[in-house]
Design a protein around this motif. Structure first.
Motif, PDB file in Angstrom:
ATOM      1  N   ALA A  17     -13.347   0.364  -4.651  1.00 27.94           N
ATOM      2  CA  ALA A  17     -13.383  -0.609  -5.740  1.00 27.94           C
ATOM      3  C   ALA A  17     -14.682  -0.529  -6.537  1.00 27.94           C
ATOM      4  N   VAL A  18     -15.791  -0.269  -5.874  1.00 24.55           N
ATOM      5  CA  VAL A  18     -17.087  -0.204  -6.554  1.00 24.55           C
ATOM      6  C   VAL A  18     -17.139   0.991  -7.506  1.00 24.55           C
ATOM      7  N   GLU A  19     -16.633   2.140  -7.041  1.00 25.50           N
ATOM      8  CA  GLU A  19     -16.591   3.322  -7.910  1.00 25.50           C
ATOM      9  C   GLU A  19     -15.668   3.105  -9.108  1.00 25.50           C
ATOM     10  N   ASP A  20     -14.539   2.453  -8.870  1.00 29.30           N
ATOM     11  CA  ASP A  20     -13.602   2.179  -9.966  1.00 29.30           C
ATOM     12  C   ASP A  20     -14.201   1.195 -10.970  1.00 29.30           C
ATOM     13  N   ALA A  21     -14.937   0.217 -10.461  1.00 20.48           N
ATOM     14  CA  ALA A  21     -15.604  -0.731 -11.350  1.00 20.48           C
ATOM     15  C   ALA A  21     -16.615  -0.007 -12.234  1.00 20.48           C
ATOM     16  N   ALA A  22     -17.330   0.955 -11.650  1.00 17.76           N
ATOM     17  CA  ALA A  22     -18.309   1.734 -12.417  1.00 17.76           C
ATOM     18  C   ALA A  22     -17.625   2.569 -13.497  1.00 17.76           C
ATOM     19  N   THR A  23     -16.459   3.119 -13.170  1.00 23.68           N
ATOM     20  CA  THR A  23     -15.697   3.901 -14.148  1.00 23.68           C
ATOM     21  C   THR A  23     -15.286   3.028 -15.328  1.00 23.68           C
ATOM     22  N   GLU A  60     -21.045  -6.400  -9.104  1.00 22.69           N
ATOM     23  CA  GLU A  60     -21.989  -5.338  -9.470  1.00 22.69           C
ATOM     24  C   GLU A  60     -22.689  -5.590 -10.802  1.00 22.69           C
ATOM     25  N   TYR A  61     -21.946  -6.157 -11.771  1.00 21.81           N
ATOM     26  CA  TYR A  61     -22.480  -6.241 -13.139  1.00 21.81           C
ATOM     27  C   TYR A  61     -22.640  -7.670 -13.653  1.00 21.81           C
ATOM     28  N   GLU A  62     -22.243  -8.641 -12.799  1.00 19.95           N
ATOM     29  CA  GLU A  62     -22.307 -10.063 -13.190  1.00 19.95           C
ATOM     30  C   GLU A  62     -21.616 -10.293 -14.533  1.00 19.95           C
ATOM     31  N   ARG A  63     -20.470  -9.627 -14.666  1.00 19.79           N
ATOM     32  CA  ARG A  63     -19.657  -9.740 -15.873  1.00 19.79           C
ATOM     33  C   ARG A  63     -18.208  -9.955 -15.476  1.00 19.79           C
ATOM     34  N   LEU A  65     -14.593  -8.913 -15.811  1.00 16.14           N
ATOM     35  CA  LEU A  65     -13.872  -7.725 -16.237  1.00 16.14           C
ATOM     36  C   LEU A  65     -12.788  -8.068 -17.272  1.00 16.14           C
ATOM     37  N   ILE A  66     -12.078  -9.169 -17.049  1.00 17.68           N
ATOM     38  CA  ILE A  66     -11.007  -9.551 -17.974  1.00 17.68           C
ATOM     39  C   ILE A  66     -11.576  -9.829 -19.360  1.00 17.68           C
ATOM     40  N   GLU A  67     -12.687 -10.551 -19.432  1.00 15.07           N
ATOM     41  CA  GLU A  67     -13.296 -10.852 -20.729  1.00 15.07           C
ATOM     42  C   GLU A  67     -13.792  -9.578 -21.404  1.00 15.07           C
ATOM     43  N   ASP A  68     -14.333  -8.660 -20.622  1.00 17.25           N
ATOM     44  CA  ASP A  68     -14.791  -7.387 -21.191  1.00 17.25           C
ATOM     45  C   ASP A  68     -13.613  -6.591 -21.756  1.00 17.25           C
ATOM     46  N   LEU A  69     -12.518  -6.567 -21.026  1.00 11.58           N
ATOM     47  CA  LEU A  69     -11.338  -5.855 -21.503  1.00 11.58           C
ATOM     48  C   LEU A  69     -10.796  -6.489 -22.787  1.00 11.58           C
ATOM     49  N   LYS A  70     -10.774  -7.805 -22.826  1.00  9.31           N
ATOM     50  CA  LYS A  70     -10.308  -8.512 -24.027  1.00  9.31           C
ATOM     51  C   LYS A  70     -11.165  -8.182 -25.243  1.00  9.31           C
TER      52      LYS A  70
END
Length: 318
Positions: A17-23, A60-63, A65-70
């Protein structure tokens, strides 16, 4: 339910999951967005794995993911990706809510979601709906739909259907006789009898009932419903019959309907492809080709475009 269920999307092996999050972070960081990387990753992970990626991304990024994708995506492509990132039961709840909120009620969506699923899945959706919207699903349904159609749908939503696989051959004969007496044998139709049997019996039991009905009356249950019942209740009962016979064939027809005629019903197409991807989408593909003599891939390729098309096609695993 009858018919083999073959998914298209299965859990990825050697998952991290950590590697996928980085991708995903790299795909969205800086100038421009790498949509191809997002599609490749998310369509090759199960929903449970996507939830782990979401948690790892926040950690990992204190962000969010859903909001970033949006913020990075748009249009129907964004809808596909957000659907992939939503837990299945929550996604169905949102689709039901959307079908009831705003101008008009989308009865087709309500029928598709509630009439196609076994009792265990319905109970999970009902529980998730109240947690999400702080109101019972049945209460919301009763405000938006009415008549004998409402009675059938609320019976299903209250979890009256027997557990999957429950069968009783003797009761199947009795119920077939009751259905015959409620329809073909009398003047007018006793819809309540149809509603009670169709909402209470497991799909496996209904298959027996329909066989007994044909032996008794000489006609199929589909013919009886067509002769006796109309409107949304007809559509809902037919959906139950079709899902008793073959859920993949039912969803193949729903996909075709979403793409047939003037314009594509994108919300329905996205919902079916995403929600069936880990259940029986490979079987849906087979049924689509059998019924319409063309591949589901070619149909989607012709009716959609851009990253929206790429994401849907990626889920088909062709």
């Amino acid at each position: 339910m009858s018919c083999e269920q073959k998914p298209c999307v299965v859990p990825a092996e050697n998952f991290n999951a950590v590697e996928d999050a980085a991708t995903l972070r790299s795909a969205m960081k800086g100038f421009g967005t790498d949509e191809e990387a997002i599609i490749e990753l998310l369509t090759s992970r199960s929903n449970a794995q996507r939830q782990e990626i979401k948690e790892a991304f926040e950690k990992e990024y204190e962000r969010d993911l859903i909001e970033d994708l949006k913020s990075e995506l748009g249009g129907n492509f964004e809808k596909v990706i957000l659907a992939l990132m939503t837990p299945p039961n929550e996604y169905m709840c949102k689709e039901l809510n959307n079908a009831m909120e705003g101008m008009g009620t989308k009865e087709d969506t309500i029928i598709e979601i509630l009439c196609s699923r076994p009792s265990e899945e319905i109970k999970e959706i009902v529980s998730a709906y109240e947690a999400l919207y702080d109101r019972p699903l049945v209460e919301h349904l009763c405000r938006e739909i009415s008549g004998k159609f409402s009675r059938l749908i609320t019976l299903i939503a209250t979890g009256t259907r027997d557990p999957a696989g429950t069968v009783d051959p003797e009761k199947a004969k009795e119920d077939a006789e009751l259905l015959y007496a409620a329809g073909e044998e009398k003047l007018g139709t006793d819809e309540e009898t149809f509603n009670r049997i169709m909402s209470h019996s497991s799909f496996a039991q209904l298959a027996l009932v329909f066989d007994e009905y044909k032996t008794l009356s000489g006609m199929t249950i589909e013919q009886a419903i067509k002769h006796e019942i109309g409107g949304h209740l007809h559509d809902a009962l037919m959906a139950i019959v079709e899902c008793t016979q073959s859920p993949p064939a039912y969803f193949a027809k729903r996909v075709h309907k979403a793409m047939d005629g003037m314009g594509t019903v994108d919300t329905a197409l996205i919902r079916i492809i995403v929600s069936r991807s880990e259940i029986d989408l490979d079987s849906v593909k087979d049924e689509f080709e059998r019924i319409y003599n063309r591949t589901l891939y070619s149909a989607i390729a012709n009716e959609t475009s851009g990253d929206y098309k790429k994401a849907l096609v990626a889920l088909l695993k062709v």
